[in-house]
Design a protein around this motif. Structure first.
Motif, mmCIF file in Angstrom:
data_model
loop_
_atom_site.group_PDB
_atom_site.id
_atom_site.type_symbol
_atom_site.label_atom_id
_atom_site.label_comp_id
_atom_site.label_asym_id
_atom_site.label_seq_id
_atom_site.Cartn_x
_atom_site.Cartn_y
_atom_site.Cartn_z
ATOM 1 N N ARG A 6 -8.559 -30.011 -98.970
ATOM 2 C CA ARG A 6 -8.536 -28.673 -97.984
ATOM 3 C C ARG A 6 -7.568 -29.140 -96.876
ATOM 4 N NH1 ARG A 6 -13.396 -27.163 -97.878
ATOM 5 N NH2 ARG A 6 -14.248 -28.624 -96.451
ATOM 6 N N GLU A 7 -8.246 -30.380 -96.135
ATOM 7 C CA GLU A 7 -7.679 -30.926 -95.130
ATOM 8 C C GLU A 7 -6.010 -31.188 -95.410
ATOM 9 O OE1 GLU A 7 -7.207 -31.929 -91.029
ATOM 10 O OE2 GLU A 7 -8.973 -30.997 -92.314
ATOM 11 N N ALA A 8 -5.616 -31.708 -96.619
ATOM 12 C CA ALA A 8 -4.099 -31.927 -96.842
ATOM 13 C C ALA A 8 -3.474 -30.608 -96.731
ATOM 14 C CB ALA A 8 -4.102 -32.540 -98.294
ATOM 15 N N TYR A 9 -3.958 -29.629 -97.554
ATOM 16 C CA TYR A 9 -3.337 -28.164 -97.617
ATOM 17 C C TYR A 9 -2.967 -27.688 -96.247
ATOM 18 C CZ TYR A 9 -4.275 -28.702 -102.715
ATOM 19 O OH TYR A 9 -4.484 -28.916 -103.967
ATOM 20 N N LYS A 10 -4.341 -27.862 -95.353
ATOM 21 C CA LYS A 10 -4.331 -27.160 -94.047
ATOM 22 C C LYS A 10 -3.114 -28.027 -93.192
ATOM 23 C CE LYS A 10 -7.133 -26.739 -89.876
ATOM 24 N NZ LYS A 10 -8.406 -26.915 -89.372
ATOM 25 N N GLN A 11 -3.121 -29.194 -93.233
ATOM 26 C CA GLN A 11 -2.068 -30.054 -92.427
ATOM 27 C C GLN A 11 -0.750 -29.586 -92.817
ATOM 28 O OE1 GLN A 11 -2.909 -31.366 -89.616
ATOM 29 N NE2 GLN A 11 -5.009 -31.059 -90.055
ATOM 30 N N VAL A 12 -0.332 -29.343 -94.142
ATOM 31 C CA VAL A 12 1.020 -28.795 -94.583
ATOM 32 C C VAL A 12 1.273 -27.601 -93.751
ATOM 33 C CG1 VAL A 12 2.327 -28.332 -96.491
ATOM 34 C CG2 VAL A 12 0.847 -30.474 -96.672
ATOM 35 N N MET A 14 -0.158 -26.185 -91.344
ATOM 36 C CA MET A 14 -0.058 -26.111 -90.058
ATOM 37 C C MET A 14 1.473 -26.816 -89.466
ATOM 38 S SD MET A 14 -2.824 -25.274 -88.358
ATOM 39 C CE MET A 14 -3.745 -25.917 -87.274
ATOM 40 N N GLU A 15 1.838 -27.727 -90.270
ATOM 41 C CA GLU A 15 3.166 -28.184 -89.794
ATOM 42 C C GLU A 15 4.166 -27.203 -90.228
ATOM 43 O OE1 GLU A 15 5.987 -30.946 -88.916
ATOM 44 O OE2 GLU A 15 4.090 -31.172 -88.624
ATOM 45 N N TYR A 16 4.254 -26.348 -91.287
ATOM 46 C CA TYR A 16 5.042 -25.517 -91.675
ATOM 47 C C TYR A 16 5.246 -24.321 -90.486
ATOM 48 C CZ TYR A 16 5.907 -26.821 -96.367
ATOM 49 O OH TYR A 16 6.326 -27.597 -97.606
ATOM 50 N N VAL A 17 4.110 -24.115 -89.938
ATOM 51 C CA VAL A 17 4.269 -22.592 -89.063
ATOM 52 C C VAL A 17 3.959 -22.968 -87.705
ATOM 53 C CG1 VAL A 17 2.834 -21.419 -90.880
ATOM 54 C CG2 VAL A 17 1.588 -22.492 -89.075
ATOM 55 N N LYS A 18 4.346 -24.288 -87.111
ATOM 56 C CA LYS A 18 4.073 -24.778 -85.783
ATOM 57 C C LYS A 18 4.846 -24.091 -84.724
ATOM 58 C CE LYS A 18 6.881 -29.098 -86.076
ATOM 59 N NZ LYS A 18 6.802 -30.307 -86.072
ATOM 60 N N ALA A 28 12.496 -19.926 -93.404
ATOM 61 C CA ALA A 28 13.088 -21.015 -94.551
ATOM 62 C C ALA A 28 11.776 -21.525 -95.407
ATOM 63 C CB ALA A 28 13.648 -22.104 -93.840
ATOM 64 N N TRP A 29 10.612 -21.735 -94.896
ATOM 65 C CA TRP A 29 9.584 -22.483 -95.706
ATOM 66 C C TRP A 29 8.746 -21.337 -96.279
ATOM 67 C CZ3 TRP A 29 10.177 -27.068 -97.121
ATOM 68 C CH2 TRP A 29 10.770 -28.084 -96.344
ATOM 69 N N ARG A 30 9.181 -19.918 -96.132
ATOM 70 C CA ARG A 30 8.141 -18.930 -96.700
ATOM 71 C C ARG A 30 7.471 -19.128 -97.983
ATOM 72 N NH1 ARG A 30 7.186 -14.022 -94.615
ATOM 73 N NH2 ARG A 30 8.494 -14.566 -92.895
ATOM 74 N N ASN A 31 8.304 -19.284 -98.997
ATOM 75 C CA ASN A 31 7.714 -19.611 -100.454
ATOM 76 C C ASN A 31 6.755 -20.906 -100.331
ATOM 77 O OD1 ASN A 31 9.164 -17.358 -101.159
ATOM 78 N ND2 ASN A 31 10.825 -18.864 -102.091
ATOM 79 N N ASP A 32 7.191 -21.785 -99.820
ATOM 80 C CA ASP A 32 6.181 -23.098 -99.711
ATOM 81 C C ASP A 32 4.968 -22.784 -98.987
ATOM 82 O OD1 ASP A 32 8.117 -25.485 -100.599
ATOM 83 O OD2 ASP A 32 9.213 -23.811 -99.550
ATOM 84 N N ILE A 33 4.922 -22.012 -97.782
ATOM 85 C CA ILE A 33 3.737 -21.514 -97.284
ATOM 86 C C ILE A 33 2.845 -20.658 -98.148
ATOM 87 C CG2 ILE A 33 2.881 -20.067 -95.252
ATOM 88 C CD1 ILE A 33 5.622 -21.162 -93.815
ATOM 89 N N GLU A 35 2.679 -20.670 -101.262
ATOM 90 C CA GLU A 35 2.063 -21.413 -102.353
ATOM 91 C C GLU A 35 0.959 -22.290 -101.937
ATOM 92 O OE1 GLU A 35 3.373 -24.881 -105.611
ATOM 93 O OE2 GLU A 35 4.925 -23.627 -104.643
ATOM 94 N N MET A 36 1.028 -22.858 -100.607
ATOM 95 C CA MET A 36 0.106 -23.439 -100.152
ATOM 96 C C MET A 36 -1.385 -22.831 -99.828
ATOM 97 S SD MET A 36 0.155 -26.919 -99.734
ATOM 98 C CE MET A 36 1.358 -27.964 -100.709
ATOM 99 N N LEU A 37 -1.096 -21.564 -99.304
ATOM 100 C CA LEU A 37 -2.216 -20.571 -98.780
ATOM 101 C C LEU A 37 -2.952 -20.172 -100.136
ATOM 102 C CD1 LEU A 37 -0.373 -18.002 -96.486
ATOM 103 C CD2 LEU A 37 -1.916 -19.732 -95.798
ATOM 104 N N TYR A 38 -2.199 -20.035 -101.411
ATOM 105 C CA TYR A 38 -3.155 -19.906 -102.651
ATOM 106 C C TYR A 38 -3.822 -21.180 -102.983
ATOM 107 C CZ TYR A 38 -0.770 -15.409 -103.697
ATOM 108 O OH TYR A 38 -0.650 -13.963 -103.508
ATOM 109 N N ARG A 39 -3.298 -22.054 -102.722
ATOM 110 C CA ARG A 39 -4.018 -23.516 -102.856
ATOM 111 C C ARG A 39 -5.178 -23.530 -101.909
ATOM 112 N NH1 ARG A 39 -1.321 -27.499 -106.103
ATOM 113 N NH2 ARG A 39 0.817 -26.704 -106.533
ATOM 114 N N LEU A 40 -5.161 -23.131 -100.690
ATOM 115 C CA LEU A 40 -5.957 -23.431 -99.552
ATOM 116 C C LEU A 40 -7.147 -22.298 -99.622
ATOM 117 C CD1 LEU A 40 -6.958 -24.864 -96.844
ATOM 118 C CD2 LEU A 40 -5.549 -23.316 -95.683
ATOM 119 N N GLU A 41 -6.967 -21.126 -99.984
ATOM 120 C CA GLU A 41 -7.949 -20.055 -99.663
ATOM 121 C C GLU A 41 -9.420 -20.405 -100.460
ATOM 122 O OE1 GLU A 41 -6.040 -16.268 -100.633
ATOM 123 O OE2 GLU A 41 -4.564 -16.779 -98.978
ATOM 124 N N PRO A 42 -9.112 -20.868 -102.037
ATOM 125 C CA PRO A 42 -10.449 -21.079 -102.630
ATOM 126 C C PRO A 42 -11.222 -22.201 -102.138
ATOM 127 C CG PRO A 42 -8.444 -21.075 -104.131
ATOM 128 C CD PRO A 42 -8.025 -21.078 -102.691
#
Length: 247
Positions: A6-12, A14-18, A28-33, A35-42
């Motif tokens: 959770r902390e790892a996904y969150k930090q990624v 936060m870095e993308y959207v800062k 530019a990072w929309r697709n990566d964001i 993907e990370m959201l789908y990992r974080l939400e559960p």
């Protein structure tokens, strides 16, 4: 392991959207964001987030998802979604259309959501840059109400612009549902009926300016019924101490 992931996904994320909602890096990072959201939400750490006190505060929209582009680069698809899609909001409609325009026409500086325990419980504020180095602030007041552990409803009640406020007529007070998919102390992820995600980051308390109207709120206003459930244990304890002191 869940806490570490959770902390790892969150930090990624936060870095993308800062850099903010309208930055080129977020686009530019929309697709990566996503993907990370789908990992974080559960891995959401908050039970019953729609009722949580963590919702209170001032949040800044850092990432606003949007529907995929249609065949033609025109706002007709957004207009259809605004009219017929229950989760497609006036705010997202405005943002999507604004993003189609050149930056020298309109520039979205920031979008924030303030959540309080007094009705109306929510206010969305957008700061826009206009030609000639002018800025305008638009506000939309809403009532937020939990419907289940993860589901909330939002009813639009009023508009504010250039120092004036307007109450929306009842026929224009539209209502939508959204789902709090992730919530912790400083990050919130919500999705609407279209499945599109928004990412909000809570502003530190020391950076929030208190409006005079809020600071001078009367006791009657501060005691209004709220749309969310909050812990009253601290208040009860304070009342008990006062009673003991008076004896």
């Amino acid at each position: 392991m869940d806490d570490e992931n959770r902390e790892a996904y969150k930090q990624v994320i936060m870095e993308y959207v800062k850099d903010g909602i309208a930055s080129e890096s977020v686009g530019a990072w929309r697709n990566d964001i996503n993907e990370m959201l789908y990992r974080l939400e559960p891995l959401n750490p908050t039970e019953e987030p729609a009722y949580s006190k963590l919702l209170q505060g001032e949040w800044e929209f850092k990432f606003a998802g949007s529907m995929g582009q249609g065949i033609l680069a025109s706002p007709t698809r957004e207009i259809a979604l605004l009219l017929y899609a229950g989760g497609y909001t006036p705010g997202r409609f405005g943002l999507d259309v604004a993003n189609r325009l050149p930056n020298n026409v309109i520039d979205v500086k920031s979008v924030t959501l303030s959540v309080t325990d007094r009705a109306p419980t929510g206010k969305i504020t957008a700061k826009l840059g206009l030609p000639g180095n002018r800025e305008v602030e638009l506000g939309l007041t809403t009532n937020l109400e939990p419907e289940s552990d993860f589901t909330m409803s939002e009813t639009y009640q009023g508009l504010s612009a250039v120092g004036r406020s307007f109450e929306l007529p009842s026929q224009l007070q539209s209502k939508r549902r959204f789902y709090v998919r992730y919530l912790d102390d400083d990050l919130m992820v919500v999705r609407d009926d279209t499945g599109v995600a928004d990412v909000l980051v809570k502003k530190p308390i020391e950076t929030i300016s208190v409006e005079p109207a809020d600071a001078a709120a009367s006791p009657e206003e501060s005691g209004k019924d709220t749309m969310m459930t909050f812990d009253t244990e601290a208040t009860a304890s304070a009342d008990k101490k006062e009673e003991e002191g008076s004896e």
